[in-house]
Design a protein around this motif. Sequence first.
Motif, PDB file in Angstrom:
ATOM      1  N   CYS A   2      -2.162   0.304  -4.491  1.00 38.71           N
ATOM      2  CA  CYS A   2      -1.987   0.647  -3.058  1.00 38.71           C
ATOM      3  C   CYS A   2      -3.061   0.269  -2.076  1.00 38.71           C
ATOM      4  O   CYS A   2      -2.799  -0.120  -0.930  1.00 38.71           O
ATOM      5  CB  CYS A   2      -1.966   2.246  -3.066  1.00 38.71           C
ATOM      6  SG  CYS A   2      -0.522   2.969  -3.810  1.00 38.71           S
ATOM      7  N   THR A   3      -4.264   0.317  -2.708  1.00 37.22           N
ATOM      8  CA  THR A   3      -5.365  -0.374  -1.766  1.00 37.22           C
ATOM      9  C   THR A   3      -4.963  -1.789  -1.317  1.00 37.22           C
ATOM     10  O   THR A   3      -5.513  -2.227  -0.355  1.00 37.22           O
ATOM     11  CB  THR A   3      -6.703  -0.143  -2.329  1.00 37.22           C
ATOM     12  OG1 THR A   3      -6.952   1.372  -2.643  1.00 37.22           O
ATOM     13  CG2 THR A   3      -7.973  -0.546  -1.493  1.00 37.22           C
ATOM     14  N   VAL A   6      -2.491  -1.956   1.207  1.00 36.37           N
ATOM     15  CA  VAL A   6      -2.923  -1.568   2.531  1.00 36.37           C
ATOM     16  C   VAL A   6      -3.939  -2.463   3.009  1.00 36.37           C
ATOM     17  O   VAL A   6      -3.781  -2.906   4.574  1.00 36.37           O
ATOM     18  CB  VAL A   6      -3.713  -0.319   2.599  1.00 36.37           C
ATOM     19  CG1 VAL A   6      -4.324   0.203   4.052  1.00 36.37           C
ATOM     20  CG2 VAL A   6      -2.571   1.043   2.322  1.00 36.37           C
TER      21      VAL A   6
END
Length: 769
Positions: A188-189, A192
């Motif tokens: 997810c990081t 993003v």
Amino acid sequence: MKKIVQIARLELCLLFYSPIAWLLIMVLFVHMSHALIPGIAQIRHLQEFIPGFSFLTERLFTSSSSSGNISQGVFFSILGKLYLYTPLITMGIISRENSSGSIKLLFSSPVKLSHIVYGKFAAMLVFNLVIAGLMGLFFIAGSLSVDHFDYPYVLVAILASFLLLSAYSAIGIFMSSLTTYQVVAAICTFAVLAFMNYVGNFGQGLDFVRDLTHSLSMPSRAERMVGGLLSSRDVIYYIAVSGIFLGFTIAKLELGRVSRSFVYQTGRYTAVLVVGLAVAYLSSRQRVIVYYDATATKANTIVKATQEILRKMGDEPVEMTAYINGLHYTYENAAPVNRIFSIAQWEPYLRFKPNINLHWVYYYDSFDPQLYAVNPGKSLKTMFAEKAKSSDIDTAGFLSPAQIRKQIDLRGENDRVVIQLKYKGKTTFLRTFDGGNIWPKEEEVAAALKRLIVTPPKIVFSTDGYQRSVDKIGDRDYKQLFNTKLSRNSLINTGFDIDSVSLEHGQIPAGIATLVIADPKVAFSPAALAKLHQYIAEGGNLMIAGEPGKQVVLNPLLDSLGVKMLDGTLVQHSRDFSYGLVTPNLTAAAVKMAPLLKSAFMEKKTVSMPGTAALAELNSGAFDVQPLLMTNAKTSWIKKGAFVLDSAALVVEKNKGDQPGAFPAVLLLSRKVNHKQQRIIVSGDADFFSNKELGRTNMETVNGFFAVNLFSWFSNDEFPVDMVRPESKDTTLKLSKAGVKTLQISYYLMIPGTILLLGAILLIRRKRK
């Protein structure tokens, strides 16, 4: 504060007891080494054959593009890849607590959740400082390698990397708080950060979307800092982004401890976002931004002369309106998708005058007959509709030909993108040009701005006697230097007005910079000569450019000035060129007239004159007479009578009146009249600033530079605006071949090996305990 430090220490222990941290540090160092060391080796090799490299600090550390054989600067090349190093470090920083269940102990502990988040973020800041220290090793390599290394420049680039990594870390901490799975947090990081790296490319054709996505694009701000321009806006932006995601993390943890309604949760996140964006927005207002240009030559700052122009404009606004024609090929450069780049061209000026108001007007129109020829029977509306369809142009907001013609007269601007500046009711055009960057450079912008606060100097050409024209592109005419709207260096684009007058039928305008008499073919009438004598007597500036064989035409006028064109033609010995091509050198008087000519004078540069007459001072009259160009006494002489250049080589024939020696080809005359200095130039050649000579490629000359400085002298040095900057001092690489080899061994083997060894020792000791 004590609790925050304790939590940070614990996180750092966990971080450096992990092989991932050491592996990422080593990979980053190797990556940077391969970006820097080959560039140093290339420059050291090229330096043996090509002396005089400049801006070595920029080339090696911060250059945004490759230059010849030199690759991108190390910090610019690493900037777009820093997001790859954060997710694996932050993925377990909170998700580890979630998965192990220790998060419940934190919820019930006397420690504030905000302290927990700040402590973990502080640990990441220390880790980022370690990376910054690692980057400092490349700073040391630069200081040892480059003579006059630009220290502040590279320190700001390191700061930019640190701020970017810190913002990435805050995002990673928040993503880690959303899940119990470290791998999911890392993915997810990654997603993003990748989104925030590339979001700046989305929606550039829509005003609102463009501004939003640009504000979310994180590396673009760091790029400005890596380029040497540190601003409070960009620093506060990264702090605000970090604060927003840390606020999100605190809100997530607190909402995980206490059950709240959906409205309350949404309001909490919204409040954090609004406060953060408000801080970023307020700090981006032009009037409150503080800048620091870290480059030694102040490359990111407009020159003092331009700053002074903006200061003299005071508080009155300047309206900048770009007129963009959808039917012209320059539309692509000024299309809405390139608006951010267009605005960036004006930021250096907005820094010193925030009330330059930027506007864009889109329209379709054409005055080009060729367009109608290749589209027979089609209306402009039809042609534009076809182009809009093929190029995917949104036609909303485009003005029709009738609408734009009511608003402004753009005839004569070649249908291309053009900018109108308006200040206190005065207007002037700022043009665009063909080439890699169509937008005007600082010299053209400064000239246009200055024209709004002073009376532009006007150069007026006499048209009597079949003189040379400023409106023709013939070999012997002058359009290239004076009146070519598509040329950056044309005087019409550097501040001057160009006009013409008939001495027989008109009056010489008052207040002009100079009157130019260029190669008249027939003698002046008594009426024209009387006007000239009156103009000279009243102190008017004058440039007289003659040709061999026209002495009888010009000497009656020159007699009143105390100079004359000598009979005959100046010729010069040459192995490669016609004897009629004379190449006189600049004199010390030329440097006194125009200090910018000093380097050309010191390097003994020449001006090409294909057929010139020698000049002489008749007597010590009212004028101070100085030669600006002198021929070489060893190779040149005055040839009398008729001669042929394309048969046998010419020789000095003293019995026929030939005169060997050094002769002036251009004279400067000056005196005080009516409390001002009268300025006159007399040239024995009218070709040295012609279209053909300015385009000469078979010999290195300074014709154009010399001619521009002549007319700058006539304008009292008002135009062109002085663009002189400090010269680069970091021009030499100090390393020898052995030094480069040592650098390669150190940065490819020894330092990475040391990092690997330190990590291994720490991990082994930890495992034994």
